[in-house]
Design an enzyme around this catalytic site. Sequence first.
Site, PDB file in Angstrom:
ATOM      1  N   TRP A 158       0.956  -1.310  -0.068  1.00 51.55           N
ATOM      2  CA  TRP A 158       0.022  -0.041  -0.007  1.00 51.55           C
ATOM      3  C   TRP A 158       0.687   1.194   0.089  1.00 51.55           C
ATOM      4  CZ3 TRP A 158      -0.967  -4.333   3.033  1.00 51.55           C
ATOM      5  CH2 TRP A 158      -2.163  -5.246   2.757  1.00 51.55           C
ATOM      6  N   HIS A 174      -7.466   1.616   2.469  1.00 49.32           N
ATOM      7  CA  HIS A 174      -8.551   0.876   2.086  1.00 49.32           C
ATOM      8  C   HIS A 174      -9.575   1.220   3.088  1.00 49.32           C
ATOM      9  CE1 HIS A 174      -5.652  -2.156   4.626  1.00 49.32           C
ATOM     10  NE2 HIS A 174      -5.696  -0.968   5.133  1.00 49.32           N
ATOM     11  N   ARG A 200      -4.108   5.786  -2.633  1.00 48.72           N
ATOM     12  CA  ARG A 200      -2.987   5.119  -2.668  1.00 48.72           C
ATOM     13  C   ARG A 200      -2.030   6.050  -3.495  1.00 48.72           C
ATOM     14  NH1 ARG A 200      -4.685  -0.884  -3.159  1.00 48.72           N
ATOM     15  NH2 ARG A 200      -6.134  -0.798  -1.414  1.00 48.72           N
ATOM     16  N   GLN A 214     -13.947   2.285  -2.628  1.00 46.59           N
ATOM     17  CA  GLN A 214     -13.903   0.954  -2.044  1.00 46.59           C
ATOM     18  C   GLN A 214     -15.425   0.404  -1.369  1.00 46.59           C
ATOM     19  OE1 GLN A 214     -10.900  -0.719   0.334  1.00 46.59           O
ATOM     20  NE2 GLN A 214      -9.674  -1.390  -1.606  1.00 46.59           N
ATOM     21  N   VAL A 257      -6.288 -11.406   6.031  1.00 48.42           N
ATOM     22  CA  VAL A 257      -7.448 -12.441   5.684  1.00 48.42           C
ATOM     23  C   VAL A 257      -6.467 -13.910   5.822  1.00 48.42           C
ATOM     24  CG1 VAL A 257      -9.193 -11.495   4.831  1.00 48.42           C
ATOM     25  CG2 VAL A 257      -7.387 -12.142   3.382  1.00 48.42           C
ATOM     26  N   ALA A 311     -14.308 -11.580   5.087  1.00 47.89           N
ATOM     27  CA  ALA A 311     -14.113 -10.113   4.800  1.00 47.89           C
ATOM     28  C   ALA A 311     -13.837  -9.832   3.216  1.00 47.89           C
ATOM     29  CB  ALA A 311     -12.900  -9.208   5.393  1.00 47.89           C
TER      30      ALA A 311
END
Lengths: 347, 819
Positions: A158, A174, A200, A214, A257, A311
């Site tokens: 990122w 994000h 970003r 997003q 995740v 997620a």
Amino acid sequence: MTFTDDLAALRQRALAALDETTDLPEVQAWERATLGGKGELTGLLRGLGRLSAEERPEAGRAANMVKVELTEAFAGRQRVMAAADLRDRLATDAIDVTLPGRQPAVGTLHPVTEMIEELSEIFALMGFQTVYGPEVETSHYNFDQLNIPSDHPARDVWDTFLVEGEGEVVLRTHTSPMQARVMESTTPPVRVVVPGRCYRFEAQDASHEWAFHQLEGLAVDERITMADLKGVLREMARQLFGGDRRIRFRCDFFPFVEPGVDFAVDCSVCDGKGCRVCKYTGWLEMGGAGMVHPNVLRAAGYDAERYTGFAFGLGIERLVMMRHGVDDVRAFAGNDLRFLRQFAGGI
Amino acid sequence: MRWLEEIVPTGLEPRELARRMTMAGLEAERVEEVPAGWDNVFVGLVTRVDRHPDADRLNLVDVDAGEHKLRVVTGAPNIAEGQRVALALAGARLIDPYTESPTPVYKTLKPGKIRGIVSEGMVCSERELGLSDEHEGIMVLSEDAPVGAPLKAWLGDTVIEFEITPNLVHAFSIVGIARQASALTGADVRVPRRVDLHTLPGSSDVVAVDDVDLCPRLAGAVVTGVTVGPSPEWLQRRLVHAGLRPVNNLVDITNYVMLEFGQPLHAYDRRRLAGGRIVARRARPGETLETLDHQRRDLTGDMLVIADAEKPVGVAGVMGGVDSEVADDTTEILLEAAAFDMKAIRRSRTTLRLRTDASARFERGLDPNLPGDGIARALSLILAVCPGSTVTAFQDVYPEPVLPWHVTLPVSRFERVLGVAIPEPTIEETLTRLGFAPSFEGDGGERRLTVTVPTERRDVTIPEDVIEEVARVVGYDTLPETLPSGRLPAIDRALDVDWQRAVRRRLAAAGASECISYPTVGAPDLASLSGGTFDEATLVGVLDRRPAVDLLTLVNPIQAERPYLRNTLVPSLLALAAENRKHETRVALFEVGSTFRPVQGQELPDEVATLALVMSGARAVTDRFAAAGTLDYFDAKGVLESALGVDTLSAPLVFVAAEQPLPFLHPGRTADLRLGDRQVGVIGELRPDVARSVGFEDARVAVAEVDLRALFAARVTRPTGKRVPRFLPAQQDFAIVVDRSVSADAVRDALAAGAGALATGMTLFDVFEGEQIGADRKSLAWRVTFEAPDRALTDAELVKTRSRIAKVLKQRVDGVLRG
Ligand SMILES: [Zn+2]
């Protein structure tokens, strides 16, 4: 000349005159001249008083009959003329119905706004609440709580805008920080989606924008599985693109995740056969997803043994581009009315 | 691809392998054949060479390429019988060697006559084949090249470029990728040949470690009798295909092994090392090093360096130094392979702003057991490539070897996470092929899986990692699709956002279009709003006003001249309106977005939902119904009234002439929006000079900014439905003459007070100034609607009301009813 003669003459004259009227005002003028307070018949009737008592009843009856006759004739003539008048009016009032209408100025909503609203509604149907978070975020929430410690190479993925000051404050890269914020403030079951703008540090081109939107999704409970994730995403794809869509998961890496995947939906334009929209792959890549990393659950104070969660995150502009054939992401921040108006009827 | 197939013979087409690897998490970004082309080019054997009868410098050559036996003419001086060469036939696309163009220019080979002799084909130089710039002679192939085979099959290759996400450091090498391919296809991995480190002469004088925390392992080998020269062709070619430039055999071998095993290595010229040994230590104050890129670098105390007896000779894990670089006359080297602390490497390379292939690997966290494989492989290659070289000393400082670890999980966890059970044999087989050692114990629902994790898999530490390893190989296609079961959480709608949505829709219905602009602003935007001058002390903003120095500032803005996070939406929306105005006759834009207001003593700023509106141009788009005139203050006010005025608020929303007009607004045409005592918005027209400076040619540009959060907070109730009166309303007109300075709102308030509760509606329909009513006077005409819920109003009532209105007007605003 007797009264009766006068009456007969008047009747004849008046009926003849009525026959000669050609429009409604003439008919009305005739009525005034004949039956009105100062009209001929009224004047004649005033002469009744001068008649003898024997003559009067007979004359009165005759006069009344003439009055009724003339009144009816007038009404009949008036109807005819009114009808003719209406016919004329309808004829002369005719318009060219193809001339443009009188348009009130109408504005448009931004396609990004419309897509966010559409997604919020789709997920509301599946029991997800829409929540919002700050765009300026601490690196604690943007990174640390999401299993991305400082010094970790994953932070390089990122490219982050840093805000000057003492604390470590960034423009959120994000919408995922809200995962941590939501979990900290509620207990399971959790089902939320988080739309919002993210930033970003990236060079701009037709497919890269440094400020973009997003939508994040999060579900945590005692029995949330990756199959549920796939099912929810498929349902979303079905609502967005119609038909019986398929979802493809490919293994991918996101620190928050585990397991992590990127997900794609089969192209609805070509039904997965390959076309320009899907760049001949048959798939439209939508975003990243996975099962919430136990470290993220624990960081939010959840029992990672008891709860599991999924997620996902997807790009709003990208989604509009895929569904509506927009080929340059810069159009969204360009805000050219000629672009925006294309979505005036909604997306 | 050939390299990979050598290690793991999957037998798959490159694209199919790329697809399967991608599905399992190793994303193939690019699959490319190198070099492109080469159709109709074959391996040929030179069977006979004759002088050209008419030209001294030309030869006639018979070439046997299996099915094709040709006679060609060539001027190449190095042609000889018995050579294997690249033979191009008519139709081959070759690079024109005589153009100076930086990008290759192709030409298609046609049969031709050279000095009267038919040449049916051509023997090619490396440049013509796109392999190098060499065009002095033809390219001579090695003796094992199969005569008659397409050149593509012999020399060409396919390059697959994988994207290595931060967790995939174990796959950041050919061998690592081979292991993944093996797990996916079942093909066995043949690990390339390495020397047996135990057979090497041990020593305690090659390497030393001063800081075990930053350097848990340092291995070094001394090799004598090396000859520096170009690498073998196959090795060079593989480096080129991987995007590296061949340098010399020793450097090439270290790069080759880095690609093959993932372990960066460094070769020092041992004669240039003071004391002939190296030590890993922290840099000392004031030390500097000239790195291989010829930059003099200042070293800091938190950097790990590799040093000889006197000075640093390399920044550990990042780049070596020039002084100890391998050179043409090098005969003796010290080969280093190490494990470094990933965070230390990351710090060094960020401080030095120096990113190298080595640092990219080290900072991802390499397996500390990898240096052994790396150095063993490199030594085996060096011994093969430099005949006559020997390893004279080897030392491996590795005080705390990292051992495989275990991850234990209930087998039922697979189903808990994935939503589908995976059979134990599948789990076992998949994990085994990936290099794990799985074992099961317990019975029934208590079955537990213990996985021994090889040390290169530093990314596998928790049960979910193990589950992913199995799932990605088994394939996510097999995952069922279900919807979450269980309780639904209570849902609280975000009422403020719902309301903002309504406001946006009302604004669009009122003719304004929504924009989403960038949130950064800078001097060029703010100066025009603050009277043309701008410095960090100038007050900037519209609703929120503060010195620019107090705005949130980005350390690394996209546009250097726009470093601030906006505290007003106005400048960005004005810019968009001016831009759109170039092609629109009517522009009405709005934005609902966050403005950022730093708060003293608070880490994060206050993000305030704000509305901005800009209108300019013709009132109506030109058509046969077009209303005359241009958009101005009243249009913007009307849009705000229809979008915001319909809400039930705790106090009426009023427009009050601004007491202190903002510097960019026309002082006679600006108002504050007030809600009780509180200012919630600003509206006005731009000063004409400001309008020009921000790009408008229009005389009038109406602008507004409103604090939506404050408005939302003031929304008191939802509207209550009341019964509509059964009796028709009465309407009366009131033309009121007042002094010109009296505001319309003041007159209206007086009118309303006089009219009392029976007045349910008031519309101003005329404003008039003229001789008839006297200088400095104006006439305002309202149509007032009177109604009572329970009765029809009588004339007497209306007459009474009219006289009361006259009285109140006289008292409050010195107004006179006309007519
Ligand atoms: Zn398609």
